[in-house]
Write a protein that holds these residues in place. Structure first.
Motif, PDB file in Angstrom:
ATOM      1  N   ILE A  23       7.023  37.314 -39.605  1.00 11.41           N
ATOM      2  CA  ILE A  23       6.162  36.334 -38.915  1.00 11.41           C
ATOM      3  C   ILE A  23       6.942  35.666 -37.787  1.00 11.41           C
ATOM      4  CG2 ILE A  23       4.927  34.144 -39.161  1.00 11.41           C
ATOM      5  CD1 ILE A  23       4.431  34.994 -42.117  1.00 11.41           C
ATOM      6  N   VAL A  24       8.173  35.242 -38.120  1.00 17.91           N
ATOM      7  CA  VAL A  24       8.997  34.561 -37.120  1.00 17.91           C
ATOM      8  C   VAL A  24       9.307  35.497 -35.951  1.00 17.91           C
ATOM      9  CG1 VAL A  24      11.310  33.627 -36.729  1.00 17.91           C
ATOM     10  CG2 VAL A  24       9.994  32.900 -38.717  1.00 17.91           C
ATOM     11  N   ARG A  25       9.578  36.782 -36.286  1.00 17.44           N
ATOM     12  CA  ARG A  25      10.018  37.704 -35.241  1.00 17.44           C
ATOM     13  C   ARG A  25       8.867  38.218 -34.381  1.00 17.44           C
ATOM     14  NH1 ARG A  25      12.474  42.091 -37.889  1.00 17.44           N
ATOM     15  NH2 ARG A  25      13.852  40.500 -38.704  1.00 17.44           N
ATOM     16  N   TYR A  26       7.720  38.550 -34.991  1.00 16.53           N
ATOM     17  CA  TYR A  26       6.680  39.261 -34.241  1.00 16.53           C
ATOM     18  C   TYR A  26       5.519  38.406 -33.738  1.00 16.53           C
ATOM     19  CZ  TYR A  26       9.042  43.398 -36.050  1.00 16.53           C
ATOM     20  OH  TYR A  26       9.979  44.339 -36.352  1.00 16.53           O
ATOM     21  N   VAL A  27       5.196  37.330 -34.455  1.00 13.64           N
ATOM     22  CA  VAL A  27       4.048  36.522 -34.006  1.00 13.64           C
ATOM     23  C   VAL A  27       4.464  35.703 -32.791  1.00 13.64           C
ATOM     24  CG1 VAL A  27       2.428  34.683 -34.646  1.00 13.64           C
ATOM     25  CG2 VAL A  27       3.068  36.407 -36.322  1.00 13.64           C
ATOM     26  N   PRO A  28       3.725  35.806 -31.673  1.00 14.72           N
ATOM     27  CA  PRO A  28       4.112  35.038 -30.488  1.00 14.72           C
ATOM     28  C   PRO A  28       3.893  33.535 -30.701  1.00 14.72           C
ATOM     29  CG  PRO A  28       2.091  36.295 -30.084  1.00 14.72           C
ATOM     30  CD  PRO A  28       2.533  36.638 -31.466  1.00 14.72           C
ATOM     31  N   HIS A  72      -9.665  39.229 -30.870  1.00 11.46           N
ATOM     32  CA  HIS A  72      -9.041  37.946 -30.542  1.00 11.46           C
ATOM     33  C   HIS A  72      -7.640  38.126 -29.958  1.00 11.46           C
ATOM     34  CE1 HIS A  72     -11.966  35.091 -32.148  1.00 11.46           C
ATOM     35  NE2 HIS A  72     -12.155  35.894 -33.159  1.00 11.46           N
ATOM     36  N   ASN A  73      -7.248  39.383 -29.682  1.00 14.23           N
ATOM     37  CA  ASN A  73      -5.922  39.712 -29.127  1.00 14.23           C
ATOM     38  C   ASN A  73      -4.771  39.199 -29.984  1.00 14.23           C
ATOM     39  OD1 ASN A  73      -7.064  40.956 -26.914  1.00 14.23           O
ATOM     40  ND2 ASN A  73      -7.229  39.020 -25.807  1.00 14.23           N
ATOM     41  N   LEU A  74      -4.871  39.347 -31.295  1.00 15.99           N
ATOM     42  CA  LEU A  74      -3.800  38.874 -32.176  1.00 15.99           C
ATOM     43  C   LEU A  74      -2.775  39.975 -32.399  1.00 15.99           C
ATOM     44  CD1 LEU A  74      -5.663  36.919 -34.984  1.00 15.99           C
ATOM     45  CD2 LEU A  74      -4.939  36.163 -32.768  1.00 15.99           C
ATOM     46  N   THR A  75      -1.529  39.541 -32.636  1.00 13.51           N
ATOM     47  CA  THR A  75      -0.492  40.485 -33.043  1.00 13.51           C
ATOM     48  C   THR A  75      -0.694  40.765 -34.529  1.00 13.51           C
ATOM     49  OG1 THR A  75       0.989  39.401 -31.505  1.00 13.51           O
ATOM     50  CG2 THR A  75       2.002  40.800 -33.171  1.00 13.51           C
ATOM     51  N   ILE A  76      -0.758  42.044 -34.891  1.00  8.42           N
ATOM     52  CA  ILE A  76      -1.034  42.374 -36.300  1.00  8.42           C
ATOM     53  C   ILE A  76       0.231  42.881 -36.994  1.00  8.42           C
ATOM     54  CG2 ILE A  76      -2.378  43.867 -37.819  1.00  8.42           C
ATOM     55  CD1 ILE A  76      -4.602  43.760 -35.738  1.00  8.42           C
ATOM     56  N   ILE A  77       0.584  42.238 -38.102  1.00 13.02           N
ATOM     57  CA  ILE A  77       1.738  42.687 -38.893  1.00 13.02           C
ATOM     58  C   ILE A  77       1.212  43.301 -40.188  1.00 13.02           C
ATOM     59  CG2 ILE A  77       3.836  41.964 -40.101  1.00 13.02           C
ATOM     60  CD1 ILE A  77       3.887  39.508 -38.263  1.00 13.02           C
ATOM     61  N   PRO A  78       1.372  44.630 -40.369  1.00 15.72           N
ATOM     62  CA  PRO A  78       0.869  45.230 -41.611  1.00 15.72           C
ATOM     63  C   PRO A  78       1.783  44.945 -42.802  1.00 15.72           C
ATOM     64  CG  PRO A  78       1.717  46.928 -40.127  1.00 15.72           C
ATOM     65  CD  PRO A  78       1.950  45.618 -39.453  1.00 15.72           C
TER      66      PRO A  78
END
Length: 373
Positions: free
Chosen positions: A178-183, A124-130
């Motif tokens: 979440i605020v910084r990395y999720v587009p 789904h082309n999501l940004t993944i934050i581990p």
């Protein structure tokens, strides 16, 4: 809220790695729920979910968070199940998001369902934050978890947030990440409204309530919308969001998630993965989900044959809420009239039978489950 300050994300993980506990923490930290209303597994609203300690349905929640840069953000979280039987729920939730928190248990490391869900998120082309969770456990091995992130999933471990959802350690870091990395959501260039239906449930007062993610345009009460799958036009009665309980709002803007109730009476009118649009100048449909094939089949018959119609209506309502479930009428010499039902797995079958008994007070006989090759 401007589209630049909206973040839509979900939480994915293997079973019991702490998704629901972490979401409870995030709700608590953003002040969405007060200390008084805090209960464990807040998003697991079904009794079955609480008893088994698992998540079955995906739940959307809207939170507001004031970040360190002084701005206020709207975070829409969609909690997802971890069991393989409910992976369809996960893929539906992911299509409404731009990012995903990937939770890995510091003691267990990367497990089978972690890998499957990461693949779904990447498709789904999501940004993944581990997020490495449960670091407070005596046998937690953070370095090993980081190594597995890099070797098995090819995700850089330097970005990993260390947390313990149970103790409330690292909750703030998760929110900042979440605020910084999720587009932020980006509007599609469609001429009019486009909204994706990612779930629905039946309310005895309001009829069918659909959960939607607005991709383009805005939705408010009084508008007419067209459902592209069934080609019906309905009038919107009310829109709103969840904080875990549903609350009414004036309008759902571009990029936001929430619910919508309209004068939809029959469960079969709503197709999960359908696109809602403006009847005057309809936009093209959004990419939906692939249809899912049931794996395990079992016959469900009413103990009292007079309950046949009641069972039929109950199954239709369950299917509305769970589109991976399938049923068709059949009859047997010994048991009379009933239904042949298809499920994704044995856990799924057990849960559906249990929900029929509890939520619809049905007395049923189920035949031995079989797998069709």
């Amino acid at each position: 809220m401007e589209i630049e300050r909206i973040r839509n994300f979900s939480i994915i993980a293997h079973i019991d790695h702490g998704k629901t506990t972490l979401s409870d923490r995030l709700l608590h930290r953003t002040g969405t729920i007060s200390e008084r209303d805090m209960e464990n597994q807040l998003l697991d609203s079904m009794d079955l979910e609480k008893e088994r300690g698992i998540t079955i349905k995906a739940h959307p929640v809207t939170m507001y968070y004031k970040a360190k840069d002084g701005k206020r953000y709207e975070l829409n979280l969609i909690d997802t199940p971890g069991h393989v039987d409910f992976s369809y729920e996960v893929s539906r939730s992911l299509s409404a998001c731009e990012g995903a928190l990937l939770i890995v248990d510091a003691a267990q490391g990367v497990e089978a369902q972690t890998v499957a869900n990461v693949n779904l998120a990447m498709n789904h082309n999501l940004t993944i934050i581990p997020v490495i969770n449960k670091i407070d456990l005596p046998h937690a091995d953070v370095d090993k978890a980081k190594q597995q992130l890099e070797e098995i999933l090819a995700i850089p471990a330097d970005d990993a947030v260390l947390a313990s959802a149970k103790e409330g350690i690292g909750t703030e870091d998760v929110l900042e990440a979440i605020v910084r990395y999720v587009p932020h959501p980006v509007a599609t260039d469609a001429p009019s409204l486009q909204a994706l239906v990612f779930d629905s449930y039946f309310d005895s007062y309001r009829g069918v309530v659909t959960m939607i993610r607005v991709f383009n345009g805005r939705i408010k009460a009084g508008m007419s919308i067209k459902m592209l799958h069934s080609n019906k036009t309905v009038e919107v009665k009310e829109v709103g969001s969840f904080n875990p309980k549903p609350y009414k709002r004036d309008v759902l803007e571009e990029g936001e998630t929430g619910y919508l109730s309209a004068n939809i009476k029959t469960p079969s009118d709503v197709k999960i993965g359908d696109t809602l649009t403006d009847p005057r100048s309809p936009s093209s449909p959004l990419p939906g989900f692939k249809e899912i094939k049931p794996m395990v089949f079992s016959g469900i018959y009413p103990i009292n044959s007079a309950d046949y119609e009641h069972l039929k209506a109950s199954l239709a309502k369950l299917q509305l809420n769970d589109s991976a479930f399938f049923f068709q009428a059949e009859s047997s010499v010994a048991l009379g009239f009933g239904f042949r039902c298809g499920f994704l797995g044995l856990l799924h079958l057990e849960i559906i039978q249990e929900r029929l008994r509890r939520e619809f007070n049905m007395d049923i006989i189920a035949t031995y489950p079989s797998v069709v090759y």
